[in-house]
Design a protein around this motif. Structure first.
Motif, PDB file in Angstrom:
ATOM      1  N   ARG A 293      45.206 -21.540 -57.520  1.00  0.00           N
ATOM      2  CA  ARG A 293      44.680 -21.332 -59.034  1.00  0.00           C
ATOM      3  C   ARG A 293      43.374 -21.744 -59.116  1.00  0.00           C
ATOM      4  NH1 ARG A 293      44.436 -26.471 -60.424  1.00  0.00           N
ATOM      5  NH2 ARG A 293      45.848 -28.249 -59.206  1.00  0.00           N
ATOM      6  N   ALA A 294      42.682 -21.298 -60.093  1.00  0.00           N
ATOM      7  CA  ALA A 294      41.205 -21.757 -60.421  1.00  0.00           C
ATOM      8  C   ALA A 294      41.111 -23.221 -60.851  1.00  0.00           C
ATOM      9  CB  ALA A 294      40.487 -20.858 -61.310  1.00  0.00           C
ATOM     10  N   ALA A 295      40.326 -24.043 -60.266  1.00  0.00           N
ATOM     11  CA  ALA A 295      40.122 -25.117 -60.817  1.00  0.00           C
ATOM     12  C   ALA A 295      38.715 -25.748 -60.753  1.00  0.00           C
ATOM     13  CB  ALA A 295      40.773 -25.919 -59.725  1.00  0.00           C
ATOM     14  N   LEU A 296      38.240 -26.591 -61.632  1.00  0.00           N
ATOM     15  CA  LEU A 296      36.822 -27.111 -61.614  1.00  0.00           C
ATOM     16  C   LEU A 296      36.620 -27.874 -60.315  1.00  0.00           C
ATOM     17  CD1 LEU A 296      36.395 -28.221 -65.153  1.00  0.00           C
ATOM     18  CD2 LEU A 296      35.302 -26.323 -64.139  1.00  0.00           C
ATOM     19  N   ALA A 297      35.389 -27.946 -59.829  1.00  0.00           N
ATOM     20  CA  ALA A 297      35.023 -28.785 -58.595  1.00  0.00           C
ATOM     21  C   ALA A 297      33.589 -29.219 -58.360  1.00  0.00           C
ATOM     22  CB  ALA A 297      35.565 -27.730 -57.376  1.00  0.00           C
ATOM     23  N   VAL A 298      33.559 -30.198 -57.691  1.00  0.00           N
ATOM     24  CA  VAL A 298      32.091 -30.685 -57.662  1.00  0.00           C
ATOM     25  C   VAL A 298      32.090 -31.171 -56.240  1.00  0.00           C
ATOM     26  CG1 VAL A 298      31.881 -31.544 -60.052  1.00  0.00           C
ATOM     27  CG2 VAL A 298      32.851 -33.118 -58.142  1.00  0.00           C
ATOM     28  N   PRO A 299      30.627 -31.296 -55.600  1.00  0.00           N
ATOM     29  CA  PRO A 299      30.530 -31.822 -54.251  1.00  0.00           C
ATOM     30  C   PRO A 299      31.185 -33.184 -54.234  1.00  0.00           C
ATOM     31  CG  PRO A 299      28.517 -30.666 -55.281  1.00  0.00           C
ATOM     32  CD  PRO A 299      29.626 -30.908 -56.149  1.00  0.00           C
ATOM     33  N   GLN A 307      36.834 -49.606 -57.393  1.00  0.00           N
ATOM     34  CA  GLN A 307      38.073 -50.381 -57.967  1.00  0.00           C
ATOM     35  C   GLN A 307      39.049 -49.399 -58.396  1.00  0.00           C
ATOM     36  OE1 GLN A 307      36.566 -53.034 -60.881  1.00  0.00           O
ATOM     37  NE2 GLN A 307      35.825 -54.558 -59.627  1.00  0.00           N
ATOM     38  N   GLY A 308      39.272 -48.294 -57.478  1.00  0.00           N
ATOM     39  CA  GLY A 308      40.225 -47.341 -57.819  1.00  0.00           C
ATOM     40  C   GLY A 308      40.003 -46.324 -58.863  1.00  0.00           C
ATOM     41  N   GLN A 309      38.931 -46.482 -59.287  1.00  0.00           N
ATOM     42  CA  GLN A 309      38.546 -45.226 -60.347  1.00  0.00           C
ATOM     43  C   GLN A 309      37.590 -44.464 -59.762  1.00  0.00           C
ATOM     44  OE1 GLN A 309      40.043 -45.357 -63.515  1.00  0.00           O
ATOM     45  NE2 GLN A 309      41.345 -47.141 -62.764  1.00  0.00           N
ATOM     46  N   TYR A 310      37.500 -43.198 -60.307  1.00  0.00           N
ATOM     47  CA  TYR A 310      36.545 -42.175 -59.840  1.00  0.00           C
ATOM     48  C   TYR A 310      35.590 -41.855 -60.949  1.00  0.00           C
ATOM     49  CZ  TYR A 310      39.666 -41.667 -55.752  1.00  0.00           C
ATOM     50  OH  TYR A 310      40.299 -41.842 -54.513  1.00  0.00           O
ATOM     51  N   TYR A 311      34.498 -41.752 -60.721  1.00  0.00           N
ATOM     52  CA  TYR A 311      33.370 -41.121 -61.713  1.00  0.00           C
ATOM     53  C   TYR A 311      32.273 -40.466 -61.232  1.00  0.00           C
ATOM     54  CZ  TYR A 311      30.825 -45.482 -60.458  1.00  0.00           C
ATOM     55  OH  TYR A 311      30.354 -46.381 -59.947  1.00  0.00           O
ATOM     56  N   VAL A 312      31.516 -39.580 -62.068  1.00  0.00           N
ATOM     57  CA  VAL A 312      30.314 -39.055 -61.621  1.00  0.00           C
ATOM     58  C   VAL A 312      29.210 -39.363 -62.504  1.00  0.00           C
ATOM     59  CG1 VAL A 312      31.590 -37.078 -60.516  1.00  0.00           C
ATOM     60  CG2 VAL A 312      30.913 -36.842 -62.815  1.00  0.00           C
ATOM     61  N   PHE A 313      28.039 -38.924 -62.333  1.00  0.00           N
ATOM     62  CA  PHE A 313      26.836 -39.001 -63.229  1.00  0.00           C
ATOM     63  C   PHE A 313      26.325 -37.660 -63.543  1.00  0.00           C
ATOM     64  CE2 PHE A 313      26.542 -43.036 -61.017  1.00  0.00           C
ATOM     65  CZ  PHE A 313      26.398 -43.896 -62.087  1.00  0.00           C
ATOM     66  N   VAL A 314      26.237 -37.413 -64.911  1.00  0.00           N
ATOM     67  CA  VAL A 314      25.634 -36.252 -65.334  1.00  0.00           C
ATOM     68  C   VAL A 314      24.398 -36.455 -65.900  1.00  0.00           C
ATOM     69  CG1 VAL A 314      26.447 -34.563 -67.036  1.00  0.00           C
ATOM     70  CG2 VAL A 314      28.101 -35.661 -65.925  1.00  0.00           C
ATOM     71  N   ALA A 315      23.588 -35.252 -65.588  1.00  0.00           N
ATOM     72  CA  ALA A 315      22.119 -35.182 -66.159  1.00  0.00           C
ATOM     73  C   ALA A 315      22.128 -34.896 -67.541  1.00  0.00           C
ATOM     74  CB  ALA A 315      21.106 -34.595 -65.178  1.00  0.00           C
ATOM     75  N   GLU A 316      21.756 -35.598 -68.504  1.00  0.00           N
ATOM     76  CA  GLU A 316      21.953 -35.154 -70.068  1.00  0.00           C
ATOM     77  C   GLU A 316      20.424 -35.824 -70.702  1.00  0.00           C
ATOM     78  OE1 GLU A 316      25.276 -36.255 -72.139  1.00  0.00           O
ATOM     79  OE2 GLU A 316      26.604 -35.001 -70.886  1.00  0.00           O
ATOM     80  N   ASN A 317      19.536 -34.896 -71.019  1.00  0.00           N
ATOM     81  CA  ASN A 317      18.494 -35.371 -71.584  1.00  0.00           C
ATOM     82  C   ASN A 317      17.558 -36.549 -70.858  1.00  0.00           C
ATOM     83  OD1 ASN A 317      19.113 -33.756 -74.016  1.00  0.00           O
ATOM     84  ND2 ASN A 317      20.357 -35.296 -74.676  1.00  0.00           N
ATOM     85  N   SER A 318      17.417 -36.070 -69.523  1.00  0.00           N
ATOM     86  CA  SER A 318      16.782 -36.931 -68.554  1.00  0.00           C
ATOM     87  C   SER A 318      17.640 -38.266 -68.427  1.00  0.00           C
ATOM     88  CB  SER A 318      15.192 -37.129 -69.164  1.00  0.00           C
ATOM     89  OG  SER A 318      14.593 -35.921 -69.199  1.00  0.00           O
ATOM     90  N   VAL A 325      36.296 -39.484 -64.052  1.00  0.00           N
ATOM     91  CA  VAL A 325      36.887 -38.210 -63.761  1.00  0.00           C
ATOM     92  C   VAL A 325      38.455 -38.380 -63.177  1.00  0.00           C
ATOM     93  CG1 VAL A 325      35.003 -36.951 -63.679  1.00  0.00           C
ATOM     94  CG2 VAL A 325      35.850 -37.988 -61.602  1.00  0.00           C
ATOM     95  N   GLU A 326      39.275 -37.461 -63.339  1.00  0.00           N
ATOM     96  CA  GLU A 326      40.563 -37.524 -62.400  1.00  0.00           C
ATOM     97  C   GLU A 326      40.275 -36.130 -61.371  1.00  0.00           C
ATOM     98  OE1 GLU A 326      45.462 -36.603 -62.896  1.00  0.00           O
ATOM     99  OE2 GLU A 326      44.175 -36.663 -64.676  1.00  0.00           O
ATOM    100  N   VAL A 327      40.449 -36.992 -59.996  1.00  0.00           N
ATOM    101  CA  VAL A 327      40.416 -36.096 -58.939  1.00  0.00           C
ATOM    102  C   VAL A 327      41.514 -35.554 -58.452  1.00  0.00           C
ATOM    103  CG1 VAL A 327      38.209 -37.007 -58.506  1.00  0.00           C
ATOM    104  CG2 VAL A 327      40.172 -37.740 -57.328  1.00  0.00           C
ATOM    105  N   GLY A 328      41.422 -34.290 -57.791  1.00  0.00           N
ATOM    106  CA  GLY A 328      42.567 -33.527 -57.205  1.00  0.00           C
ATOM    107  C   GLY A 328      42.559 -33.602 -55.718  1.00  0.00           C
ATOM    108  N   SER A 329      42.538 -32.366 -55.083  1.00  0.00           N
ATOM    109  CA  SER A 329      42.746 -32.336 -53.688  1.00  0.00           C
ATOM    110  C   SER A 329      41.168 -31.809 -53.301  1.00  0.00           C
ATOM    111  CB  SER A 329      43.648 -31.134 -53.335  1.00  0.00           C
ATOM    112  OG  SER A 329      43.179 -29.888 -53.815  1.00  0.00           O
ATOM    113  N   LYS A 338      40.338 -32.678 -62.026  1.00  0.00           N
ATOM    114  CA  LYS A 338      41.132 -32.416 -62.814  1.00  0.00           C
ATOM    115  C   LYS A 338      40.985 -32.398 -64.511  1.00  0.00           C
ATOM    116  CE  LYS A 338      45.211 -32.948 -59.772  1.00  0.00           C
ATOM    117  NZ  LYS A 338      46.509 -33.868 -59.427  1.00  0.00           N
ATOM    118  N   ALA A 339      40.223 -33.470 -64.773  1.00  0.00           N
ATOM    119  CA  ALA A 339      39.801 -33.726 -65.931  1.00  0.00           C
ATOM    120  C   ALA A 339      38.775 -34.839 -66.155  1.00  0.00           C
ATOM    121  CB  ALA A 339      41.050 -34.785 -66.727  1.00  0.00           C
ATOM    122  N   GLY A 340      37.838 -34.750 -67.127  1.00  0.00           N
ATOM    123  CA  GLY A 340      36.734 -35.579 -67.514  1.00  0.00           C
ATOM    124  C   GLY A 340      35.318 -34.672 -67.368  1.00  0.00           C
TER     125      GLY A 340
END
Length: 365
Positions: A293-299, A307-318, A325-329, A338-340
């Motif tokens: 299926r089609a799914a969002l993906a990032v490097p 501490q068991g949580q996943y997150y990313v940094f998004v560049a917004e207005n410098s 985020v919720e990660v998958g495979s 999957k979400a975020g």
């Protein structure tokens, strides 16, 4: 105009110098303050969030185990006379592995054999006498008491013969135990036996492992149990053979969770004709759990775990904006999200471990 005295001139010069110093000090302090309040800027690279074709998979770590492992031990007490195998040697079922000193056992077996022959002779004689007495009895030439006596001697001889045969069988079996053989075909491992060692029944001396097929053993959490079925295909990789994939099928799923981990022990059976997979190896197992299926993906490098949580940094207005985020495979170098996140958002892919939420960033060309 009144004439300026020398003293007045010096006073005016001092006032002028003081004013000049005050002005220059104020400007310098202001420039320092401005420099101190300037925020650091981190140069980063970004990549847009995109859709990609993804096949849901469950990736777990496991261990390679042999299909059959036989711990070989002696059945009788004794001293080792010979060790006939070495670790890594391939053996067939029934091949001799270790011999024990057997002189006393051989003598006992010989004595039992002699006793059996004697018992057989006694039985044959008693049988001959009984048959002869029975013929005389039918002709009236022998009393019933004499026939009963002959019959009793025959039964005693028969019992003695049976006991002698049993004793010989036991003695021969004890003698056979002096040669310790392989219970299954496989490869020798964990050899502890040495010549001259005194052994007792049950003490492991060597292990025979059948490596023609092996298991990749994993533990599955309750939340993923519904996605795993017996007969499902699994792909296994090990560090010893980078890039090589071993394909097998789920053979058994323990119906009861471990009391310690609350996870379900699962075995993936793998053909291993080349004996490349060895017991004890660490393995990575991928189980396909759904349709493509089609799914969002990032490097993968854009995702930070803490501490068991996943997150990313998004560049917004410098600014670097942290988003959970919720990660998958994992699919190659990218990770399913999957979400975020939303399609098109610019995730930061460099310096992510040094960034904090709200840091000023400059996107590098």
């Amino acid at each position: 105009m009144a004439k300026v005295t020398r003293k007045q001139g010096l006073i005016l010069l001092a006032v002028a110098l003081a004013l000049l110093f005050a002005v220059r000090s104020g400007v310098y302090a202001g420039s320092k303050k401005e420099a101190a309040t300037a925020l650091p800027v981190t140069s980063v690279q970004v990549t847009p969030v995109r859709y990609m074709d993804s096949t849901p998979t469950l990736t777990l770590s496991g261990t390679i185990e042999s299909q059959t492992t036989a711990a070989v031990s002696a059945k009788i007490s004794g001293r080792i006379a010979e060790v006939l195998v070495q670790e890594g040697q391939t053996v067939s079922a029934g091949d001799p592995l270790i011999t024990l000193e057997s002189i006393e056992l051989a003598n006992t077996a010989r004595q039992a054999s002699d006793a059996l022959r004697k018992a057989q002779i006694s039985y044959d004689l008693a049988k001959s006498d009984f048959d002869r007495y029975q013929g005389l009895y039918t002709k009236g030439a022998l009393s019933a008491q004499q026939l009963e006596t002959a019959s009793a001697k025959l039964k005693i001889a028969e019992a003695d013969l049976s006991s002698a045969a049993a004793n010989q069988s036991s003695a021969n079996q004890q003698l056979s135990y002096s040669v310790i053989t392989a219970p299954v075909a496989g490869v020798i491992a964990n050899k502890t036996a040495t010549i001259g060692q005194v052994v007792a029944p049950g003490n492991p001396l060597v292990t025979v492992q059948d490596l023609r097929s092996v298991y990749a053993v994993i533990n599955i959490e309750q939340k993923n149990l519904g996605a795993v079925k017996e007969g499902q295909t699994g792909v296994v990789t090990v560090d010893a053979y980078p890039g090589k994939k071993f394909t097998g099928t789920v053979e058994t799923i323990n119906p009861e969770a471990s009391t310690a981990s609350r996870m379900f022990r699962t075995k993936i059976k793998l053909p291993n004709s080349g004996s490349e997979l060895r017991p004890g190896m660490f393995a990575t197992v991928e189980l396909v759990t759904g349709e493509q299926r089609a799914a969002l993906a990032v490097p993968q490098g854009a995702v930070v775990q803490k501490q068991g949580q996943y997150y990313v940094f998004v560049a917004e207005n410098s600014k670097a904006v942290r988003k959970a985020v919720e990660v998958g495979s994992i699919n190659g170098s990218v990770l399913e999200v999957k979400a975020g996140l939303a399609e098109g958002e610019l995730v930061i892919t460099t310096s992510v471990n040094r960034l904090k939420d709200g840091d000023t960033v400059r996107v590098a060309d």
